[in-house]
Design a protein around this motif. Sequence first.
Motif, mmCIF file in Angstrom:
data_model
loop_
_atom_site.group_PDB
_atom_site.id
_atom_site.type_symbol
_atom_site.label_atom_id
_atom_site.label_comp_id
_atom_site.label_asym_id
_atom_site.label_seq_id
_atom_site.Cartn_x
_atom_site.Cartn_y
_atom_site.Cartn_z
ATOM 1 N N ALA A 59 41.603 40.225 41.100
ATOM 2 C CA ALA A 59 41.739 38.789 40.834
ATOM 3 C C ALA A 59 41.085 37.959 41.933
ATOM 4 O O ALA A 59 40.706 36.814 41.706
ATOM 5 N N GLU A 98 45.915 35.067 42.434
ATOM 6 C CA GLU A 98 46.847 35.543 41.407
ATOM 7 C C GLU A 98 47.533 34.363 40.717
ATOM 8 O O GLU A 98 47.723 34.355 39.509
ATOM 9 N N ILE A 124 49.358 40.905 38.027
ATOM 10 C CA ILE A 124 48.078 40.524 38.611
ATOM 11 C C ILE A 124 48.016 41.045 40.044
ATOM 12 O O ILE A 124 48.958 40.867 40.813
#
Length: 142
Positions: A59, A98, A124
């Motif tokens: 991410a 995230e 995530i």
Amino acid sequence: MSTYMPKAADISRNWYVLDADGRTLGSVAAEAATLLRGKHKPTFAPHADCGDHVIVINAGKIVLTGNKLEKKMYYHHTGYIGNMKKVKYKTLMAEKPEFALKKAVKGMLPDNTLGRKQLTRLRIFKDGEHTHEAQKPEVKEF
């Protein structure tokens, strides 16, 4: 011809891994929201929670196109008078990518108890490692 109504016992939940390296924020969020809702399944029903678990890795390497890093802002209110806070996405993506992705996915899910339940199945991770190898997730190409 009768309409198919999914039962709770009939729903099977798979685990998917999405690699966000070099992808745009919106495309990763849209794919994650589709998997979380279960819209990719032939047994999809909008009133039933038939989605899958989604793991997003890398991410921290998500890209925002154009001038969004400088101009796009995240606003939130603390609850006190005059305390509207704003943060540039450049800062947000550097510190908490995230959170930025989770906020994007949340905006693509329904604003009800069903959407809140679906969001709990999203995991995530900032880098390429995740802690869900025991679930044997399959890599989803998009």
